[in-house]
Design an enzyme around this catalytic site. Structure first.
Site, mmCIF file in Angstrom:
data_model
loop_
_atom_site.group_PDB
_atom_site.id
_atom_site.type_symbol
_atom_site.label_atom_id
_atom_site.label_comp_id
_atom_site.label_asym_id
_atom_site.label_seq_id
_atom_site.Cartn_x
_atom_site.Cartn_y
_atom_site.Cartn_z
ATOM 1 N N HIS A 177 36.551 44.120 60.555
ATOM 2 C CA HIS A 177 36.936 45.237 61.412
ATOM 3 C C HIS A 177 37.154 46.505 60.589
ATOM 4 O O HIS A 177 36.657 47.575 60.924
ATOM 5 C CB HIS A 177 38.204 44.877 62.186
ATOM 6 N N SER A 190 38.062 50.764 69.609
ATOM 7 C CA SER A 190 38.216 50.896 68.157
ATOM 8 C C SER A 190 37.085 51.731 67.574
ATOM 9 O O SER A 190 37.303 52.667 66.800
ATOM 10 C CB SER A 190 38.229 49.511 67.501
ATOM 11 N N ASP A 231 44.050 49.907 59.155
ATOM 12 C CA ASP A 231 43.232 48.854 59.745
ATOM 13 C C ASP A 231 43.259 47.648 58.826
ATOM 14 O O ASP A 231 44.159 47.520 57.993
ATOM 15 C CB ASP A 231 41.796 49.385 59.930
#
Length: 431
Positions: free
Chosen positions: A123, A298, A81
Site C-alpha cells: 500500500h 486511498s 502510510d
C-alpha cells in the site's frame, strides 16, 4: 489485496461524538473501517505499457498542462502510510525514511523500506508511486503526478497477518496517536505536503491539534474520505460516516471518481469530501518493481497530494487555505451542479488549479500606491458656487492683545520688585 482492519472500538468513540452533537448516530462497530484501498497485481502490465494504462488518469487530472510549468522539484511530500520500497526504479534515490510511528513504539525506531510482500508495504509503495513516480527511463515506467518531488516515508506500525491497523481502542487510549506524531514530525522536518491514505471512524484530540500545528506552519494536509459509500449504514442513512483525519477542519478530504468523472460507488459521501480524483483501477507500482491497480479513495488522495506538490513547487509560500481554494475553484463536476457530498467541488484539474494558484498569488501582493490624478482648482463635485473658505482656527485678536499686555505688565512688575529689593539691601548694609 489490502484491507485494513475494522475498528473494534469504533462504536464507543462514535457514540461519544454523537452525544456531543458532532456526528450522526454511529453504525455498529462492524460497519466502521479505516479508509483503505484494494491493491491488486496486474500480471500483464510491464514498464513498456504502463504509461498507456495510466493515460486516462493523467488526462482526467489534466496533468500534462501543469507539467509545462513544474514537475514538483524541490517539494517533499510526507507519506503517512505503510513502508515504501525505495528500491523500485520509479522512486529510487528520492525516498527518505523517517521513524516508525506505530503505537507500540512512539517514534524510537527507524524504519527501512520493506522488500517483503506484506500488504502494508504494498500500500505504501503504491501510494508513493502515484505521488512521485518518476518512470524508469526511456519513456518507460509509471509517472506520478509530481515526478520530481521527494517522499518522506513515515510508516505506521501495521500489525496482524493481513497488514491491519491496531484496533481502535488501542489507538484512542494513547495520550498521543501515531497519526498525530506523524503529522507533527512531517511539519518539523521539511515536508510541504502530507498525504494520508488512511483513517478511522472517530476524532482524536491529539490529531486535531497536530493538524492545527501543521496548518500554522503552512503544510498542506490531504486525506482519503473512506470507502463507506456502499456500506449498509450509507444505504440506510443516505450518507456515509465521517472518516478522520479527512474530517478535520483544514484537511483536504478526497473522494474517488470513475473514468467518466462519476462518483465511485464505494466512495464515502458526506461533507468532509472537498474534491475528488480517479480511484477506480488506478495503475500503481508494487514492491519489487511490479505493477498493479488500486481501487479506493486511498489512490485518490495520493493523486491530489501530487497536484498539491505541483502547486507548492511553483508557489512555496502559498497558504493551505489558498491551495484549497485553487483546487476547489477549478475542479470539474460531471453534473455541473456545483458542490455535492459525493464528489465535493468536483474532480481536480491540475493545470487549471496551478493557473488559479498563480492568480491567487498575484492577488495576495500589495499593489504600489497609486498617485491621484490632478484636479483643477475650479473643478469640484456637484453644482453651484464653491463654499466660502472657513475662518482660520486660532485665538481672537482682542484676547490675544489683552493676554500679551497682562504678560508684559507682570514681567515689568516682577523686574521692579527685584530692583527695589536690591536697593533696599544695599542701603541697609554696613558702613
Amino acid at each position: 489485496m489490502l484491507r485494513r482492519a475494522r475498528a473494534a472500538g469504533a462504536a464507543v468513540v462514535l457514540l461519544a461524538a454523537a452525544c456531543l452533537g458532532l456526528l450522526p448516530a454511529p453504525p455498529s462497530a462492524a460497519a466502521g473501517a479505516p479508509a483503505a484501498a484494494d491493491v491488486n497485481r496486474e500480471p500483464g502490465w510491464s514498464a513498456d505499457d504502463i504509461r498507456e494504462e495510466q493515460r486516462w488518469v493523467l488526462e482526467a487530472l489534466n496533468v500534462e498542462e501543469a507539467w509545462r510549468v513544474t514537475r514538483g522539484a524541490g517539494v517533499t511530500v510526507a507519506l503517512v502510510d505503510g513502508s515504501v520500497d525505495g528500491g523500485v526504479a520509479e522512486l529510487r534515490g528520492r525516498v527518505t525514511v523517517g521513524p516508525e510511528l506505530g503505537p507500540d513504539d512512539p517514534g524510537a525506531r527507524t524504519g527501512t523500506p520493506g522488500e517483503g510482500e506484506d500488504s502494508a508495504t504494498r500500500h505504501g509503495t503504491a501510494m508513493a508511486s502515484l505521488i512521485a513516480g518518476g518512470g524508469t527511463g526511456g519513456g518507460r515506467g509509471l509517472l506520478g503526478i509530481a515526478p520530481e518531488a521527494r517522499i518522506l516515508s513515515l510508516p505506521l506500525n501495521f500489525s496482524g497477518e493481513d497488514g491491519t491497523i491496531p484496533p481502535e481502542e488501542d489507538v484512542r487510549t494513547l495520550r498521543n496517536s501515531p497519526v498525530a506524531r506523524a503529522i507533527r514530525y512531517a511539519a518539523d522536518n521539511g515536508a510541504q505536503v502530507v498525504s494520508m491514505s488512511l483513517g478511522a471512524y472517530g476524532p482524536h484530540r491529539a490529531e486535531r491539534e497536530a493538524v492545527s500545528y501543521a496548518l500554522s506552519k503552512g503544510v498542506v494536509l490531504v486525506a482519503s474520505v473512506g470507502n463507506g459509500g456502499d456500506s449498509e449504514y450509507a444505504a440506510a442513512n443516505a450518507t456515509s460516516f465521517w472518516n478522520f483525519p479527512a474530517g478535520y477542519s483544514g484537511v483536504i478530504g478526497v473522494g474517488a471518481s470513475g473514468p467518466a468523472g462519476e462518483p465511485a460507488p464505494f466512495s464515502s459521501d458526506n461533507l468532509s469530501v472537498l474534491v475528488s480524483a480517479p480511484g477506480v483501477a488506478v495503475p500503481v507500482v508494487l514492491p519489487g518493481g511490479e505493477y498493479g491497480s488500486s481501487d479506493g479513495t486511498s489512490a485518490s488522495a495520493a493523486l491530489v497530494a501530487g497536484v498539491v506538490a505541483l502547486i507548492k513547487a511553483k508557489y512555496p509560500d502559498m497558504s493551505p487555505q489558498m491551495v484549497s481554494r485553487a483546487l476547489t475553484s477549478t475542479a470539474a463536476s460531471a453534473s455541473g451542479a456545483g458542490y455535492d457530498d459525493h464528489l465535493g467541488f468536483g474532480v481536480v484539474d491540475a493545470g487549471a488549479a496551478l493557473a488559479r494558484a498563480g492568480e491567487l498569488a498575484g492577488a495576495g501582493r500589495t499593489p504600489p500606491a497609486a498617485t491621484p490624478p490632478p484636479v483643477a482648482d475650479e473643478h469640484h463635485f456637484g453644482v453651484g458656487p464653491l463654499p466660502e473658505e472657513p475662518p482660520r482656527p486660532g485665538a481672537d485678536p482682542l484676547h490675544l492683545w489683552l493676554y500679551g499686555a497682562g504678560l508684559l505688565l507682570g514681567v515689568l512688575a516682577f523686574a521692579g520688585a527685584v530692583v527695589a529689593l536690591t536697593r533696599r539691601s544695599g542701603a541697609g548694609g554696613p558702613a
